[in-house]
Design a protein around this motif. Structure first.
Motif: not given
Length: 142
Positions: A86-92, A94-96, A98-101
């Motif tokens: 679940q923590d990894q999913l949250v991190a992914v 968040d990265r998505i 940032r990448l969309l931005g």
């Protein structure tokens, strides 16, 4: 039993990566022949394949180490592994975000470029400015 080269091919992990995982204690040090060559078995392939797949999903070494440790206790609750995932999913996610931005900012930069001379290049100007991404849209409106 087989050599590190065979293990590398079967687990699809580079030899240097295997050696690194051994140095940091993520995988156990293998047995050796009298001449000092490392020897591995099918359990090593399985463990390295697990690690490779976890790394492909973005898990860090500490999380992988924790999950490997938990996998050695088959009757234990899966709750901790679920929390790690679940923590990894949250991190992914968040990265998505940032990448969309980043994609939006790059699109704005490219869209504001008139493809004229470098002296008038809007992309170079924006990159040199070091202001926040919102500054570009404010500059465009003036």
């Amino acid at each position: 039993m087989f050599t590190i080269g065979v293990l590398s091919r079967r687990a699809r992990v580079k030899i240097e990566t295997i050696r690194y995982y051994e140095r940091i204690g993520l995988v156990p040090k293998p047995g050796r022949t009298e001449s000092g060559r490392r020897l591995y078995g099918s359990a090593d392939v399985k463990q390295l394949s697990f690690i490779r797949h976890a790394r492909e999903l973005g898990f860090d070494i500490a999380s992988i180490r924790a999950m490997l440790g938990l996998s050695e206790i088959p009757d234990a609750s899966c709750e901790e592994v679920s929390r790690i995932a679940q923590d990894q999913l949250v991190a992914v996610n968040d990265r998505i975000s940032r990448l969309l931005g980043l994609r939006q900012e790059l699109s704005r930069m490219i869209g504001s470029c008139a493809n004229g001379k470098i002296a008038d290049c809007r992309i170079i100007e924006v990159l040199a400015d070091h202001n926040s991404p919102t500054d570009l849209s404010e500059q465009e409106s003036t």
